[in-house]
Design a protein around this motif. Structure first.
Motif, PDB file in Angstrom:
ATOM      1  N   LYS A  47      24.155 -44.391   8.846  1.00 44.33           N
ATOM      2  CA  LYS A  47      25.065 -43.905   7.819  1.00 44.33           C
ATOM      3  C   LYS A  47      25.973 -45.061   7.400  1.00 44.33           C
ATOM      4  N   ASP A  84      22.772 -40.914   3.429  1.00 46.10           N
ATOM      5  CA  ASP A  84      22.620 -39.736   4.273  1.00 46.10           C
ATOM      6  C   ASP A  84      22.645 -40.214   5.730  1.00 46.10           C
ATOM      7  N   ASP A  85      22.460 -39.303   6.672  1.00 47.75           N
ATOM      8  CA  ASP A  85      22.551 -39.658   8.091  1.00 47.75           C
ATOM      9  C   ASP A  85      21.487 -40.656   8.538  1.00 47.75           C
TER      10      ASP A  85
END
Length: 144
Positions: A47, A84-85
């Motif tokens: 991230k 995003d993660d």
């Protein structure tokens, strides 16, 4: 189809074209030295915050300690997005030349340069998504 309808259709097609940059932010660390019996895998995505600036030369920044770290980028910030993660990102941009940094706290990070000393340059072409790999500054050094 009359002339006006053709113009509207072409305008809509140009408007709907996707163009910009996409990719993955990674934090390299550990052994990345290839050898006959060891093939390093790319680090997994992390991230991060991706910052897209107008094309930026080295002289348009303020350095902050270690190589690749900057306390200020003195060109115009175009877009800033969080990945995003898994580190993936997708940023729509108009055609043009940009510099792509990752951000850690108040610092910006990028190490790639072109022959004119522009930092992390990328050229966005009409109707094209350009693949970009971004490194995130790490406290753990990578070995190459």
């Amino acid at each position: 189809m009359d002339f006006q309808a053709v113009i509207v259709t072409l305008s809509l097609a140009l408007f709907l074209q996707h163009q910009g940059i996409e990719g993955v932010a990674r934090r390299p660390s550990g052994n990345h030295m290839p050898s006959p019996h060891y093939r390093p895998r790319p680090p997994s995505g992390v991230k991060a915050t991706i910052c897209v600036f107008s094309l930026t030369s080295d002289s348009q920044t303020k350095k902050a300690g270690r190589p690749g770290l900057y306390s200020a980028v003195e060109t115009r910030l175009i877009r800033q997005v969080d990945t995003d993660d898994s580190g993936r990102f997708h940023i729509e941009l108009p055609p043009g030349n940009y510099s792509v940094f990752t951000k850690k706290g108040k610092l910006f990070y990028a190490t790639r340069r072109d022959e004119k000393n522009n930092i992390a340059p990328v050229e966005v072409l009409p109707g094209k998504m350009i693949r970009v790999e971004c490194s995130v500054e790490s406290d753990h050094a990578a070995v190459y």
